[in-house]
Design a protein around this motif. Sequence first.
Motif, PDB file in Angstrom:
ATOM      1  N   LEU A  45      -9.475  15.551 -58.169  1.00 16.48           N
ATOM      2  CA  LEU A  45      -9.474  14.647 -59.311  1.00 16.48           C
ATOM      3  C   LEU A  45      -8.849  13.293 -58.991  1.00 16.48           C
ATOM      4  N   PHE A  46      -7.800  13.293 -58.177  1.00 18.66           N
ATOM      5  CA  PHE A  46      -6.991  12.076 -58.037  1.00 18.66           C
ATOM      6  C   PHE A  46      -6.856  11.612 -56.588  1.00 18.66           C
ATOM      7  N   ALA A  47      -7.818  11.935 -55.741  1.00 19.54           N
ATOM      8  CA  ALA A  47      -7.714  11.563 -54.326  1.00 19.54           C
ATOM      9  C   ALA A  47      -7.444  10.069 -54.118  1.00 19.54           C
ATOM     10  N   PRO A  48      -8.222   9.159 -54.739  1.00 17.99           N
ATOM     11  CA  PRO A  48      -7.944   7.730 -54.523  1.00 17.99           C
ATOM     12  C   PRO A  48      -6.543   7.331 -54.990  1.00 17.99           C
ATOM     13  N   TYR A  73      -8.085  25.894 -68.493  1.00 21.28           N
ATOM     14  CA  TYR A  73      -7.478  24.930 -69.415  1.00 21.28           C
ATOM     15  C   TYR A  73      -6.996  23.677 -68.687  1.00 21.28           C
ATOM     16  N   GLY A  74      -6.226  23.842 -67.620  1.00 23.83           N
ATOM     17  CA  GLY A  74      -5.622  22.683 -66.949  1.00 23.83           C
ATOM     18  C   GLY A  74      -6.594  21.850 -66.144  1.00 23.83           C
ATOM     19  N   PHE A  75      -7.675  22.461 -65.674  1.00 23.98           N
ATOM     20  CA  PHE A  75      -8.606  21.721 -64.817  1.00 23.98           C
ATOM     21  C   PHE A  75     -10.048  21.827 -65.308  1.00 23.98           C
ATOM     22  N   GLY A  76     -10.197  22.135 -66.591  1.00 28.47           N
ATOM     23  CA  GLY A  76     -11.525  22.230 -67.183  1.00 28.47           C
ATOM     24  C   GLY A  76     -12.043  20.898 -67.672  1.00 28.47           C
ATOM     25  N   GLN A  97     -10.627  13.417 -69.628  1.00 25.42           N
ATOM     26  CA  GLN A  97      -9.588  12.582 -70.241  1.00 25.42           C
ATOM     27  C   GLN A  97      -8.487  12.189 -69.256  1.00 25.42           C
ATOM     28  N   GLN A  98      -8.747  12.257 -67.971  1.00 25.83           N
ATOM     29  CA  GLN A  98      -7.678  12.026 -67.003  1.00 25.83           C
ATOM     30  C   GLN A  98      -7.052  10.641 -67.124  1.00 25.83           C
ATOM     31  N   PRO A 155     -15.560  14.777 -57.598  1.00 20.19           N
ATOM     32  CA  PRO A 155     -14.417  14.164 -56.911  1.00 20.19           C
ATOM     33  C   PRO A 155     -14.197  12.715 -57.324  1.00 20.19           C
ATOM     34  N   GLY A 156     -12.942  12.301 -57.225  1.00 20.78           N
ATOM     35  CA  GLY A 156     -12.601  10.898 -57.460  1.00 20.78           C
ATOM     36  C   GLY A 156     -12.178  10.604 -58.879  1.00 20.78           C
TER      37      GLY A 156
END
Length: 596
Positions: A43-46, A157-160, A166-167, A447-448
Amino acid sequence: MLRNRPARPRPVREGRPVTVVRLRRSLLAAIPVPLWLLLTYILFAPLLRNLSGPLPGGADSILYSWYFKEIQVSLWNGHNPFFTTAMNAPTGLNIMWNTAIILPAFLMTPITAAFGATTSVGLLMITAPLAAAGICYWVLYKLTGHLGGSAVGATLYGFGPFYNGQQGHVHLTLGAALLPLILYFGYQLVNPETRSWRQVGWRLGVVVGVTMLISEEIVAIAGLVALVSIVALALRYRREVRARLPFVARCVGWAAGVAVCICGPALAYQFLGPLVMTEGIHSSLSLDLLSTVRPSASMLFSTSADIAANRRFVTGGVENTGYLGILLILVAVIAVVVLVRAGRRRVAFWLGSSAALALALSLGTTVRVNGTQTWIPMPWLIFCRLPVVDTLVPARFSVATILFVSALLAFAVATVARADLGPRGHRVRFGGAVLVVVALAACWPAPGSKDQVVVATPAFFASRAVDTVTPGAVVLALPQSSSANGAAAVMKWQIDADLRFSIIGGYSFFSRDGTPHYDAQVPAYATTLEAVGNSGVAPTPADIAAARQSLLDGVGDYVIVTDQVSHQESVLAVLPEIAGCTPERVSDVFLCRVVR
């Protein structure tokens, strides 16, 4: 209404030390953590590679950073952290009417001061889904007593779809991390086996009070879903209502008192302080019925046809956080059947009906199918005109839907794992496990980070050159724009200058005589200079006179013209007539000190 069923005790092998048993259990409990870390990286690689770089969430991410910096500067200088004129000068804004996530901003002030507001917000964006999964894991284990089922539900829940979509809205992701705790204490509230109303009440009050200082929207969503869920339970088990009602009333009253003690001062400033809103901004963003089965671009397995369909939805693919997938919906239905056949009818009804009601609320006032509005009414039609509630975004009720579905899976997996299924039990469990894994894999995130806004900050704002501006001065920085991204760019420059000056304009939630607006009300001279910068057409003498008079009657100490202005020379030519000053080149901008 609901009763606990104790987990089947497992035999303990004699001679095995208690320490070894506990260590083994701790290692088993930690099994999902590597998967969560992998999903966080996807989700947050960059952002993980550059914490001070662009954040997901578009202009909203810069807005969060601005709040964090403003609160840090206010606390460091002993100013009121709930009100500021650093934006929308000279009127300012009431921070409490905005998504400032007050409590996290307070706690992160040392990191904000040392490493910058962007780093603080970025860290919270990264940790929010991990915290949500971890808290949900603990809650589901307390409810089911089964590690495997709890891990399945917590991962969903946490990664759905909700956290994936909404990240960039950190006030939602941080607030929703505490939502499983509200679910847990709500379960205890209606469970006849719960005896201490004070204990449940004060714990629920602490969670609600803390969540209010993170996201009032999440608390409002939780409250409304809890209301309809309890009504459904009361109708189904109405013979038990009279016996349980006094306990529930005492719990809720105690919780409300504790919550007010925690968040009361901040809420008092919001509703009794300056620039109070008499109404909120109403949103029509609701889920399309097909959005539950058509993944958006934020999902790995979405096709070009899915993405095109999402653009037809009211949410435009941006807030399509209600995706479940056909397979996951099927698994949820099977979970209800499993619980009913296992004798867990009350739990099945509670979780199944609550998930269905939350989904119905997320569909808005009437059902939309593939972008076409029907006249089929939904429950939101009842609540959409109520004060405070009417400002909620219907699509965001999907966070409650996914939480109830996650709990359903956890209970069902635990039930199947403990059930005596006979000689074919291993095959049934293996088939069920494959079905659940495939259903969860369909929700795998793309990803990303999403919707990043890259702002080029002129060197002037990030260097000692900005010291030529008097601290606390009111600055008009050009280009000035009423668009969210354009206004946020100027706010990013201000952040990089450590909020040395106040700005005209901005992007936030502003009050104009109690009416809310996203764009600030700027003076005539700012509008005139921006028009010249965009078109290159010189203003008429009447326009110049009006702009000059608005400057004399209003505020403004400096005009900063950056090289990003399309027709910079035209702006520089007219500045002496409007601002009474001659622009000077300082670093990579033109600085004009207003002469009155």
